[in-house]
Design a protein around this motif. Sequence first.
Motif, PDB file in Angstrom:
ATOM      1  N   ILE A 166      40.834  51.530  35.872  1.00  0.00           N
ATOM      2  CA  ILE A 166      41.457  50.212  35.678  1.00  0.00           C
ATOM      3  C   ILE A 166      40.784  49.254  36.660  1.00  0.00           C
ATOM      4  O   ILE A 166      40.766  49.498  37.869  1.00  0.00           O
ATOM      5  CB  ILE A 166      42.983  50.242  35.928  1.00  0.00           C
ATOM      6  CG1 ILE A 166      43.648  51.296  35.038  1.00  0.00           C
ATOM      7  CG2 ILE A 166      43.591  48.862  35.670  1.00  0.00           C
ATOM      8  CD1 ILE A 166      45.154  51.440  35.256  1.00  0.00           C
ATOM      9  N   TYR A 167      40.206  48.201  36.115  1.00  0.00           N
ATOM     10  CA  TYR A 167      39.413  47.264  36.939  1.00  0.00           C
ATOM     11  C   TYR A 167      39.982  45.849  36.785  1.00  0.00           C
ATOM     12  O   TYR A 167      40.025  45.313  35.683  1.00  0.00           O
ATOM     13  CB  TYR A 167      37.946  47.340  36.476  1.00  0.00           C
ATOM     14  CG  TYR A 167      36.985  46.382  37.134  1.00  0.00           C
ATOM     15  CD1 TYR A 167      37.235  45.821  38.388  1.00  0.00           C
ATOM     16  CD2 TYR A 167      35.782  46.043  36.507  1.00  0.00           C
ATOM     17  CE1 TYR A 167      36.332  44.954  38.971  1.00  0.00           C
ATOM     18  CE2 TYR A 167      34.872  45.177  37.089  1.00  0.00           C
ATOM     19  CZ  TYR A 167      35.154  44.630  38.323  1.00  0.00           C
ATOM     20  OH  TYR A 167      34.268  43.767  38.909  1.00  0.00           O
ATOM     21  N   ASN A 168      40.399  45.297  37.911  1.00  0.00           N
ATOM     22  CA  ASN A 168      40.998  43.959  37.926  1.00  0.00           C
ATOM     23  C   ASN A 168      40.005  42.893  38.371  1.00  0.00           C
ATOM     24  O   ASN A 168      39.321  43.093  39.375  1.00  0.00           O
ATOM     25  CB  ASN A 168      42.122  43.898  38.964  1.00  0.00           C
ATOM     26  CG  ASN A 168      43.362  44.585  38.498  1.00  0.00           C
ATOM     27  OD1 ASN A 168      43.345  45.786  38.221  1.00  0.00           O
ATOM     28  ND2 ASN A 168      44.438  43.841  38.412  1.00  0.00           N
ATOM     29  N   LEU A 193      40.132  46.754  31.442  1.00  0.00           N
ATOM     30  CA  LEU A 193      39.778  45.553  32.196  1.00  0.00           C
ATOM     31  C   LEU A 193      40.989  44.634  32.234  1.00  0.00           C
ATOM     32  O   LEU A 193      41.617  44.372  31.196  1.00  0.00           O
ATOM     33  CB  LEU A 193      38.596  44.835  31.542  1.00  0.00           C
ATOM     34  CG  LEU A 193      37.282  45.618  31.513  1.00  0.00           C
ATOM     35  CD1 LEU A 193      36.252  44.922  30.625  1.00  0.00           C
ATOM     36  CD2 LEU A 193      36.728  45.776  32.932  1.00  0.00           C
ATOM     37  N   VAL A 194      41.315  44.148  33.413  1.00  0.00           N
ATOM     38  CA  VAL A 194      42.505  43.313  33.586  1.00  0.00           C
ATOM     39  C   VAL A 194      42.068  41.993  34.212  1.00  0.00           C
ATOM     40  O   VAL A 194      41.402  42.003  35.255  1.00  0.00           O
ATOM     41  CB  VAL A 194      43.528  44.011  34.512  1.00  0.00           C
ATOM     42  CG1 VAL A 194      44.821  43.210  34.573  1.00  0.00           C
ATOM     43  CG2 VAL A 194      43.805  45.432  34.048  1.00  0.00           C
ATOM     44  N   ALA A 195      42.399  40.882  33.580  1.00  0.00           N
ATOM     45  CA  ALA A 195      41.998  39.569  34.110  1.00  0.00           C
ATOM     46  C   ALA A 195      43.234  38.734  34.410  1.00  0.00           C
ATOM     47  O   ALA A 195      44.124  38.612  33.577  1.00  0.00           O
ATOM     48  CB  ALA A 195      41.109  38.844  33.102  1.00  0.00           C
ATOM     49  N   SER A 255      45.910  40.839  30.158  1.00  0.00           N
ATOM     50  CA  SER A 255      46.182  39.665  30.975  1.00  0.00           C
ATOM     51  C   SER A 255      47.097  40.033  32.143  1.00  0.00           C
ATOM     52  O   SER A 255      48.082  40.747  31.959  1.00  0.00           O
ATOM     53  CB  SER A 255      46.840  38.593  30.099  1.00  0.00           C
ATOM     54  OG  SER A 255      47.130  37.473  30.886  1.00  0.00           O
ATOM     55  N   GLY A 256      46.758  39.575  33.332  1.00  0.00           N
ATOM     56  CA  GLY A 256      47.640  39.792  34.486  1.00  0.00           C
ATOM     57  C   GLY A 256      46.974  40.589  35.574  1.00  0.00           C
ATOM     58  O   GLY A 256      45.780  40.440  35.815  1.00  0.00           O
ATOM     59  N   ARG A 257      47.784  41.406  36.239  1.00  0.00           N
ATOM     60  CA  ARG A 257      47.301  42.222  37.348  1.00  0.00           C
ATOM     61  C   ARG A 257      47.680  43.675  37.113  1.00  0.00           C
ATOM     62  O   ARG A 257      48.424  43.970  36.183  1.00  0.00           O
ATOM     63  CB  ARG A 257      47.972  41.777  38.657  1.00  0.00           C
ATOM     64  CG  ARG A 257      47.619  40.389  39.067  1.00  0.00           C
ATOM     65  CD  ARG A 257      48.333  40.051  40.341  1.00  0.00           C
ATOM     66  NE  ARG A 257      47.881  38.754  40.845  1.00  0.00           N
ATOM     67  CZ  ARG A 257      48.090  38.329  42.063  1.00  0.00           C
ATOM     68  NH1 ARG A 257      48.767  39.067  42.918  1.00  0.00           N
ATOM     69  NH2 ARG A 257      47.633  37.151  42.441  1.00  0.00           N
ATOM     70  N   LEU A 258      47.215  44.529  38.010  1.00  0.00           N
ATOM     71  CA  LEU A 258      47.660  45.916  37.957  1.00  0.00           C
ATOM     72  C   LEU A 258      49.183  45.926  38.055  1.00  0.00           C
ATOM     73  O   LEU A 258      49.749  45.241  38.905  1.00  0.00           O
ATOM     74  CB  LEU A 258      47.052  46.686  39.133  1.00  0.00           C
ATOM     75  CG  LEU A 258      47.352  48.184  39.178  1.00  0.00           C
ATOM     76  CD1 LEU A 258      46.768  48.892  37.966  1.00  0.00           C
ATOM     77  CD2 LEU A 258      46.824  48.801  40.467  1.00  0.00           C
ATOM     78  N   SER A 259      49.825  46.677  37.183  1.00  0.00           N
ATOM     79  CA  SER A 259      51.290  46.632  37.118  1.00  0.00           C
ATOM     80  C   SER A 259      51.841  48.035  36.880  1.00  0.00           C
ATOM     81  O   SER A 259      51.100  48.951  36.482  1.00  0.00           O
ATOM     82  CB  SER A 259      51.720  45.721  35.972  1.00  0.00           C
ATOM     83  OG  SER A 259      51.267  46.277  34.748  1.00  0.00           O
ATOM     84  N   HIS A 260      53.138  48.157  37.084  1.00  0.00           N
ATOM     85  CA  HIS A 260      53.786  49.445  36.792  1.00  0.00           C
ATOM     86  C   HIS A 260      53.619  49.767  35.309  1.00  0.00           C
ATOM     87  O   HIS A 260      53.439  50.930  34.941  1.00  0.00           O
ATOM     88  CB  HIS A 260      55.267  49.381  37.159  1.00  0.00           C
ATOM     89  CG  HIS A 260      55.483  49.346  38.642  1.00  0.00           C
ATOM     90  ND1 HIS A 260      55.267  50.439  39.455  1.00  0.00           N
ATOM     91  CD2 HIS A 260      55.872  48.340  39.456  1.00  0.00           C
ATOM     92  CE1 HIS A 260      55.517  50.115  40.712  1.00  0.00           C
ATOM     93  NE2 HIS A 260      55.888  48.845  40.747  1.00  0.00           N
ATOM     94  N   ALA A 261      53.687  48.729  34.466  1.00  0.00           N
ATOM     95  CA  ALA A 261      53.564  48.967  33.022  1.00  0.00           C
ATOM     96  C   ALA A 261      52.189  49.547  32.695  1.00  0.00           C
ATOM     97  O   ALA A 261      52.070  50.510  31.924  1.00  0.00           O
ATOM     98  CB  ALA A 261      53.778  47.654  32.271  1.00  0.00           C
TER      99      ALA A 261
END
Length: 324
Positions: free
Chosen positions: A145-147, A167-169, A179-185
């Motif tokens: 997982i890459y932010n 990929l997370v932006a 969309s967003g950040r690293l999250s629990h979800a």
Amino acid sequence: MTMPTPQCPWRMQVHHIHQETPDVWTLSLLCHDYYPYRAGQYALVSIANSATTLRAYTLSSTPGVSEYITLTVRRIAGGAGSQWLTGEVKRGDYLWLSDAQGHFTCDNEAQDKLLLLAAGCGVTPIMSMRRWLAKYRPAVDVQVIYNVRSPQEVIFADEWRDYAVTLVAEQSASAGFVSGRLSHALLSEVPDLAGRTVFCCGPAPYMAWAEEAVKQGGVTRFFKEQFFTPTTSVAAATEGLTFSKLSAGKTFFAPQGSSLLQALESNNVPIIAACREGVCGCCKTQVLAGEYHVSSTATLTQQEIDDGFVLACSCQPEGDMVLA
Ligand code: FES
């Protein structure tokens, strides 16, 4: 051409430079000798071939896989090392590197399920490991997982197409991005999260959040790269040790157990640290009063030690301190 400092004995020639994102460049270096390193390690670079200005950069290449030794560098305003490497160094120039250093590497990890977490430029050791795993441990189940802040800031964008990656932006997420950040979800979607060994690299607050979140999810094996300057402030701590930095006209606090380097950085007192392991000598600081013990005095002369100089990264304060 003579070696600028014994700490950087490896001379390498810039073969080419590739711009990864608007503010990140990869320098591909030719080393005419065999340069031993492990995926995820870093090296000190003598900046402008000087004996005294050293900076640490991840070796973003992968031993046994990459054609060149590569450094991937984000240009930071006012950063002596990154400004030089990304603005002045050109093809054909020579750089001097130290031996490879650091313990953030997956090649001694026998587990068959890994999760690699990266944010921003923290992707450099993660990509080095990802390639290494693909070549030498192809059976390992690797999730990544890459932010990034925005899609245009993905480093190694072409190469990521070869690997499964989420990929997370944070901004302007386009097709292919969450969309967003690293999250629990997001973490809950990782198959068998609890059974994975996690390697994490990015800014300190990101790593702190990720560590807590994956441990809540049952992860017991978590490794992070301690390379980045902490940005969380503990200056508000009112218990613990008091430091007076005379040259800065500043008094500040840090919790008991902080190294001198952590105390300085977390209070935004300017200090240069490259290796963080008592090797490079960058963080030399003079203590005028106070009790402490040290784990390294490498690079210090006996006269400097007698005069109270310490390597801040390797200095554990035992009480209040007065610094020059
Ligand atoms: S940061 Fe290298 S000796 Fe302290």
